[in-house]
Design a protein around this motif. Structure first.
Motif, PDB file in Angstrom:
ATOM      1  N   HIS A 189      32.926  41.550  41.923  1.00 44.12           N
ATOM      2  CA  HIS A 189      33.911  40.728  42.632  1.00 44.12           C
ATOM      3  C   HIS A 189      33.745  39.258  42.261  1.00 44.12           C
ATOM      4  O   HIS A 189      33.263  38.428  43.038  1.00 44.12           O
ATOM      5  CB  HIS A 189      33.754  40.924  44.135  1.00 44.12           C
ATOM      6  CG  HIS A 189      35.064  40.980  44.850  1.00 44.12           C
ATOM      7  ND1 HIS A 189      35.994  39.967  44.766  1.00 44.12           N
ATOM      8  CD2 HIS A 189      35.633  41.935  45.624  1.00 44.12           C
ATOM      9  CE1 HIS A 189      37.049  40.292  45.480  1.00 44.12           C
ATOM     10  NE2 HIS A 189      36.863  41.480  46.011  1.00 44.12           N
ATOM     11  N   THR A 190      34.209  38.879  41.078  1.00 43.37           N
ATOM     12  CA  THR A 190      34.036  37.511  40.576  1.00 43.37           C
ATOM     13  C   THR A 190      34.716  36.433  41.413  1.00 43.37           C
ATOM     14  O   THR A 190      34.188  35.319  41.499  1.00 43.37           O
ATOM     15  CB  THR A 190      34.524  37.401  39.119  1.00 43.37           C
ATOM     16  OG1 THR A 190      35.872  37.894  39.035  1.00 43.37           O
ATOM     17  CG2 THR A 190      33.626  38.223  38.197  1.00 43.37           C
ATOM     18  N   THR A 194      40.671  36.336  39.886  1.00 42.50           N
ATOM     19  CA  THR A 194      41.277  37.508  40.503  1.00 42.50           C
ATOM     20  C   THR A 194      40.400  38.721  40.209  1.00 42.50           C
ATOM     21  O   THR A 194      39.900  38.867  39.095  1.00 42.50           O
ATOM     22  CB  THR A 194      42.695  37.758  39.949  1.00 42.50           C
ATOM     23  OG1 THR A 194      43.499  36.621  40.224  1.00 42.50           O
ATOM     24  CG2 THR A 194      43.331  38.983  40.580  1.00 42.50           C
ATOM     25  N   HIS A 195      40.209  39.589  41.188  1.00 44.02           N
ATOM     26  CA  HIS A 195      39.398  40.789  40.968  1.00 44.02           C
ATOM     27  C   HIS A 195      40.008  41.635  39.862  1.00 44.02           C
ATOM     28  O   HIS A 195      41.234  41.739  39.748  1.00 44.02           O
ATOM     29  CB  HIS A 195      39.308  41.605  42.260  1.00 44.02           C
ATOM     30  CG  HIS A 195      38.371  42.757  42.164  1.00 44.02           C
ATOM     31  ND1 HIS A 195      38.804  44.060  42.097  1.00 44.02           N
ATOM     32  CD2 HIS A 195      37.022  42.796  42.098  1.00 44.02           C
ATOM     33  CE1 HIS A 195      37.747  44.863  42.002  1.00 44.02           C
ATOM     34  NE2 HIS A 195      36.656  44.118  41.992  1.00 44.02           N
ATOM     35  N   TYR A 196      39.159  42.237  39.052  1.00 42.30           N
ATOM     36  CA  TYR A 196      39.641  42.876  37.828  1.00 42.30           C
ATOM     37  C   TYR A 196      40.632  43.999  38.086  1.00 42.30           C
ATOM     38  O   TYR A 196      41.495  44.281  37.246  1.00 42.30           O
ATOM     39  CB  TYR A 196      38.461  43.390  36.982  1.00 42.30           C
ATOM     40  CG  TYR A 196      37.810  44.659  37.492  1.00 42.30           C
ATOM     41  CD1 TYR A 196      38.292  45.914  37.133  1.00 42.30           C
ATOM     42  CD2 TYR A 196      36.703  44.608  38.324  1.00 42.30           C
ATOM     43  CE1 TYR A 196      37.700  47.078  37.592  1.00 42.30           C
ATOM     44  CE2 TYR A 196      36.100  45.759  38.788  1.00 42.30           C
ATOM     45  CZ  TYR A 196      36.596  46.991  38.422  1.00 42.30           C
ATOM     46  OH  TYR A 196      36.005  48.143  38.884  1.00 42.30           O
TER      47      TYR A 196
END
Length: 557
Positions: free
Chosen positions: A422-423, A354-356
């Motif tokens: 954007h992991t 999930t994006h931080y």
């Protein structure tokens, strides 16, 4: 990260949301360095090359910023050549928009793998003195500092399990009273604080910019809403810099009498000690925007007019059934509790998915999905490693198809990390190179492909690099695969011998053409998360998402 309240049996899961995956900072007055403070963690990067290091970890990692590159460790091997550089964009809470990252020292920061030889000094402070810690210590009849130390040690164990990098420096509040007292003196001398009966309060009316980070107006800050009710204060929003000693509490000697610091001043004082008053990035959870970070800005500027932080980065909450995870709601889990049933790297993958800045909803379904995905990734790489180890492989002649896949993956990595870290996009992008490896290993067409070993080696190498960046590369694939199976057995409440016995019973049923019985055995195991795989060499098993949960999982692209 800042540890304030000890959580039973380990750190709260919400502390491990991978909010800001890139971290670094510097000691004040160091030439050609860039500063960062993330949450209540800080680090030092001393550049040796133009591009920075990109080290593995989540909340406790050191990863620099600015341009994304891939190194060429083997000279001209096309599979490992450079990808195009890209500006790094970060969402700045102060401006409420994405901004291109520009370090205070031009050209000295990059975003890259840690093998680019940056010297990183990572600093993380602990609050070992505050109201809740003191209250808990009194309940237990324990010294507050000893209690804090014990829980700090538990926290270290949790971070180790999650592959978080240890800090180089880890200051505690109780060791920095002279610096805290000195900062309070400066704020008083500059006319921004006042004394009452041994207490010292910051006067928010003396700081016209108060509220600039949170967007709150001063009149919105009513007493009792995250500010202490005290009729002696000039403004209900004024906050404590120093609290006079009370019976049963630890205290330190100060010019205002015995007492202890308020929460906010601790962080500003230690930031100034290790980073100076001006650095690039400060981060933390969204719940810290007000009042904590707002107060940090006010008191730091009051102590030093040159105080300046370029970027404020904040992460979303971990939620349970769409409610914020918190002790007050009783809906929190400790890391220790979660990793009793799920592998720490599966938990890490779940958090990175999930994006931080977005809220992340904790559920067993998501942990099951992350566990299955981890098993697939490591099994693929283990199989690939086994095949490659039997051949002498040169990476100077990689086929065009593999090169195209690798280049696309690198570009996706650069674009995703440059776009506010954007992991989730990177994790999704792993699918293509992993599929290519499996095709080369297991399909008839793939096994006949020319330069197959070169393709496998190049693909495995680029995946390994990205997993290293994300803190997901284990020391041994086979060891983690076995651990993932052990966790799956624990969740299924089975032993491996029991699973093998079921496999033998199913094989006997199939040999006797009792296919209905065979299907029942397969389904019973699948129901508890054990998938059977038939091959010419026999039947084996692997962890899987339990049948009842499978419909709740979004498909992996």
């Amino acid at each position: 990260m800042k540890l304030r309240l000890p959580a039973p049996m380990g750190s709260l899961l919400k502390l491990c949301k991978p909010f800001f995956l890139t971290r670094f900072s510097s000691l004040p007055n160091s030439p050609a360095t860039t500063h960062l403070r993330t949450g209540h963690c800080r680090a030092l990067v001393k550049p040796k090359k133009r591009y920075g290091s990109f080290c593995s970890s989540s909340l406790s990692s050191s990863r620099p910023l600015a341009s994304c590159q891939f190194s060429s460790e083997h000279g001209g091997d096309g599979a490992d050549g450079p990808a195009p550089a890209a500006d790094l964009w970060l969402f700045n809470t102060m401006s409420r928009k994405k901004e291109a990252f520009r370090p205070k020292v031009e050209g000295k920061v990059g975003i890259y793998l840690k093998n680019l030889e940056y010297e990183v000094c990572y600093v993380r402070n602990f609050t070992d003195v505050d109201d809740k810690i003191i209250a808990r210590a009194n309940e237990l009849g324990e010294d507050p500092i000893s209690l804090s130390k014990r829980y700090c040690e538990e926290f270290h164990v949790d971070m180790m399990h999650l592959h978080c990098l240890p800090p180089s420096v880890e200051p505690c509040v109780s060791d920095h009273m002279p610096q805290i007292i000195d900062m309070i003196k400066k704020i008083l001398d500059n006319g921004c604080a006042y004394q009452i009966d041994g207490d010292v309060y910051f006067s928010v009316d003396k700081f016209p910019e108060y509220g600039q980070l949170s967007g709150r107006k001063l009149e919105d800050n009513r007493a009792g809403e995250r500010v202490a009710v005290d009729s002696r204060k000039k403004n209900p929003a004024d906050f404590a810099l120093w609290k006079s000693a009370k019976e049963g509490e630890p205290f330190w000697v100060s010019p205002w009498g015995p007492g202890r610091p308020g929460w906010h001043i601790e962080c500003s004082a230690m930031s100034a000690t290790y980073l100076g008053y001006s650095f690039d990035i400060h981060g933390g959870g969204m719940d810290l925007v007000f009042p904590h970070h707002e107060n940090e800005i006010a008191q730091s500027c009051a102590a030093c007019g040159q105080s300046n932080i370029s970027y404020w980065i904040h992460n979303g909450f971990v939620t349970v059934d769409s409610e914020k995870m918190s002790k007050s709601l009783g809906n929190f889990f400790t890391i220790r509790q979660v990793i009793e049933l799920y592998h720490p790297l599966a938990l890490r993958l779940f958090l990175l998915g999930t994006h931080y800045r977005s809220p992340i909803n904790y559920s067993d379904v998501q942990l099951e999905s992350a566990s299955e995905r981890m098993y697939y990734i490591y099994q693929t790489l283990y199989d690939c490693e086994n095949v490659i180890s039997q051949h002498a492989v040169q990476l100077d002649n990689v086929p065009p198809d593999a090169l195209d896949c690798i280049t696309k993956f690198k570009n996706e990595f650069v674009a995703a990390m440059s776009d506010d870290l954007h992991t989730p996009v990177i994790l999704a992008a792993l699918s293509d190179p992993l599929k290519n490896i499996n095709d080369l290993l297991h399909t008839r067409k793939g096994r006949k492909q020319q330069l197959r070993m070169e393709s496998l080696a190049a693909l495995e190498k680029v995946i390994r690099k990205v997993l290293t960046v994300l803190g997901l590369l284990p020391g041994s694939y086979i060891e983690v695969l076995q651990q993932l199976k052990e966790k799956a057995l624990k969740r299924a409440k089975l032993t491996e011998e029991e699973v093998l016995q079921k496999i033998r019973e199913r094989t006997a049923a199939r040999n006797a053409k009792e296919y209905e019985k065979s299907d029942v055995i397969r389904k019973d195991l699948a129901t508890v998360g054990i998938a059977l795989m038939d091959s010419p060499n026999g039947t084996t098993w692997r962890p899987s998402i339990p049948l009842a949960m499978q419909e709740q999982v979004a498909p992996t692209t």
